[in-house]
Scaffold this motif. Structure first.
Motif, PDB file in Angstrom:
ATOM      1  N   SER A  47     -16.143   8.075 -20.758  1.00 14.00           N
ATOM      2  CA  SER A  47     -17.247   8.958 -20.395  1.00 14.00           C
ATOM      3  C   SER A  47     -18.448   8.126 -19.988  1.00 14.00           C
ATOM      4  O   SER A  47     -18.558   6.953 -20.366  1.00 14.00           O
ATOM      5  CB  SER A  47     -17.613   9.860 -21.582  1.00 14.00           C
ATOM      6  OG  SER A  47     -18.643  10.760 -21.232  1.00 14.00           O
ATOM      7  N   TYR A  57     -20.010  12.418 -17.114  1.00 15.82           N
ATOM      8  CA  TYR A  57     -18.733  12.258 -16.446  1.00 15.82           C
ATOM      9  C   TYR A  57     -17.683  11.934 -17.503  1.00 15.82           C
ATOM     10  O   TYR A  57     -17.981  11.216 -18.471  1.00 15.82           O
ATOM     11  CB  TYR A  57     -18.818  11.133 -15.402  1.00 15.82           C
ATOM     12  CG  TYR A  57     -19.979  11.329 -14.451  1.00 15.82           C
ATOM     13  CD1 TYR A  57     -21.203  10.744 -14.720  1.00 15.82           C
ATOM     14  CD2 TYR A  57     -19.848  12.123 -13.314  1.00 15.82           C
ATOM     15  CE1 TYR A  57     -22.285  10.948 -13.875  1.00 15.82           C
ATOM     16  CE2 TYR A  57     -20.925  12.330 -12.467  1.00 15.82           C
ATOM     17  CZ  TYR A  57     -22.146  11.737 -12.753  1.00 15.82           C
ATOM     18  OH  TYR A  57     -23.205  11.943 -11.920  1.00 15.82           O
ATOM     19  N   TYR A  58     -16.468  12.457 -17.286  1.00 13.32           N
ATOM     20  CA  TYR A  58     -15.436  12.315 -18.310  1.00 13.32           C
ATOM     21  C   TYR A  58     -14.081  11.984 -17.714  1.00 13.32           C
ATOM     22  O   TYR A  58     -13.729  12.434 -16.621  1.00 13.32           O
ATOM     23  CB  TYR A  58     -15.296  13.621 -19.107  1.00 13.32           C
ATOM     24  CG  TYR A  58     -16.538  14.007 -19.876  1.00 13.32           C
ATOM     25  CD1 TYR A  58     -17.468  14.877 -19.326  1.00 13.32           C
ATOM     26  CD2 TYR A  58     -16.779  13.488 -21.141  1.00 13.32           C
ATOM     27  CE1 TYR A  58     -18.617  15.224 -20.028  1.00 13.32           C
ATOM     28  CE2 TYR A  58     -17.915  13.834 -21.852  1.00 13.32           C
ATOM     29  CZ  TYR A  58     -18.831  14.704 -21.285  1.00 13.32           C
ATOM     30  OH  TYR A  58     -19.969  15.035 -21.987  1.00 13.32           O
ATOM     31  N   ASP A  60     -10.280  12.684 -17.423  1.00 11.79           N
ATOM     32  CA  ASP A  60      -9.667  14.018 -17.412  1.00 11.79           C
ATOM     33  C   ASP A  60      -9.081  14.405 -18.773  1.00 11.79           C
ATOM     34  O   ASP A  60      -9.188  15.549 -19.209  1.00 11.79           O
ATOM     35  CB  ASP A  60      -8.569  14.089 -16.347  1.00 11.79           C
ATOM     36  CG  ASP A  60      -9.131  14.225 -14.950  1.00 11.79           C
ATOM     37  OD1 ASP A  60      -8.362  14.029 -13.991  1.00 11.79           O
ATOM     38  OD2 ASP A  60     -10.335  14.521 -14.807  1.00 11.79           O
ATOM     39  N   LYS A  63     -11.850  15.797 -21.166  1.00 11.18           N
ATOM     40  CA  LYS A  63     -12.731  16.882 -20.737  1.00 11.18           C
ATOM     41  C   LYS A  63     -12.537  18.109 -21.619  1.00 11.18           C
ATOM     42  O   LYS A  63     -11.420  18.500 -21.911  1.00 11.18           O
ATOM     43  CB  LYS A  63     -12.455  17.243 -19.276  1.00 11.18           C
ATOM     44  CG  LYS A  63     -13.019  16.272 -18.272  1.00 11.18           C
ATOM     45  CD  LYS A  63     -12.705  16.705 -16.852  1.00 11.18           C
ATOM     46  CE  LYS A  63     -13.263  15.710 -15.851  1.00 11.18           C
ATOM     47  NZ  LYS A  63     -12.904  16.077 -14.445  1.00 11.18           N
ATOM     48  N   THR A  67     -18.034  15.010 -25.826  1.00  4.12           N
ATOM     49  CA  THR A  67     -19.356  15.252 -25.260  1.00  4.12           C
ATOM     50  C   THR A  67     -20.214  14.014 -25.440  1.00  4.12           C
ATOM     51  O   THR A  67     -20.408  13.554 -26.568  1.00  4.12           O
ATOM     52  CB  THR A  67     -20.039  16.447 -25.929  1.00  4.12           C
ATOM     53  OG1 THR A  67     -19.207  17.611 -25.824  1.00  4.12           O
ATOM     54  CG2 THR A  67     -21.380  16.740 -25.266  1.00  4.12           C
TER      55      THR A  67
END
Length: 126
Positions: A47, A57-58, A60, A63, A67
């Motif tokens: 991330s 941004y993470y 996949d 996601k 956080t």
């Protein structure tokens, strides 16, 4: 350099909150990434949070479960990890990015090598 903390051992479905404190410099002007390295695997970007507008941004696979956030006043970046699975087992690190595009793409080779900390171990098992 960063100091990571908050790792531990949890059961699948559990949660952890990782912290990454900067030492000797201010985070204010950097995008910050979280990375992980599992045994026998290459380090991967998990991330990133940008410096100015705090866009996130993470990877996949994380996601909706992870956080990233930052508190510039505390010179700290966090990674809240929920619904953990055994595949999340790894040593977690944070580092700065100098180029936003590298942050967006979670490029490991785009991270600032001088900022890597010692990491914090996360183990997810039943």
């Amino acid at each position: 350099q960063f100091v990571e903390s908050g790792g531990g051992s949890v059961q699948p479905g559990g949660s952890l909150r990782l912290s990454c404190v900067a030492s000797g410099f201010s985070l204010n002007y950097y995008s910050i990434g979280w990375f992980r390295q599992a045994p026998g695997k290459e380090r991967e970007g998990v991330s990133c949070i940008s410096d100015s507008d705090r866009r996130t941004y993470y990877l996949d696979s994380v996601k909706g479960r992870f956080t990233i956030s930052r508190d510039n006043a505390k010179n700290t970046v966090y990674l809240q990890m929920d619904n953990l699975s055994p595949e999340d087992t790894a040593v977690y690190y944070c580092a700065t990015y100098r180029i936003l595009t590298d942050c967006i793409l979670l490029k490991v080779d785009g991270a600032d090598l001088d900022s890597w900390g010692q990491g914090t171990q996360v183990t997810v098992s039943s």
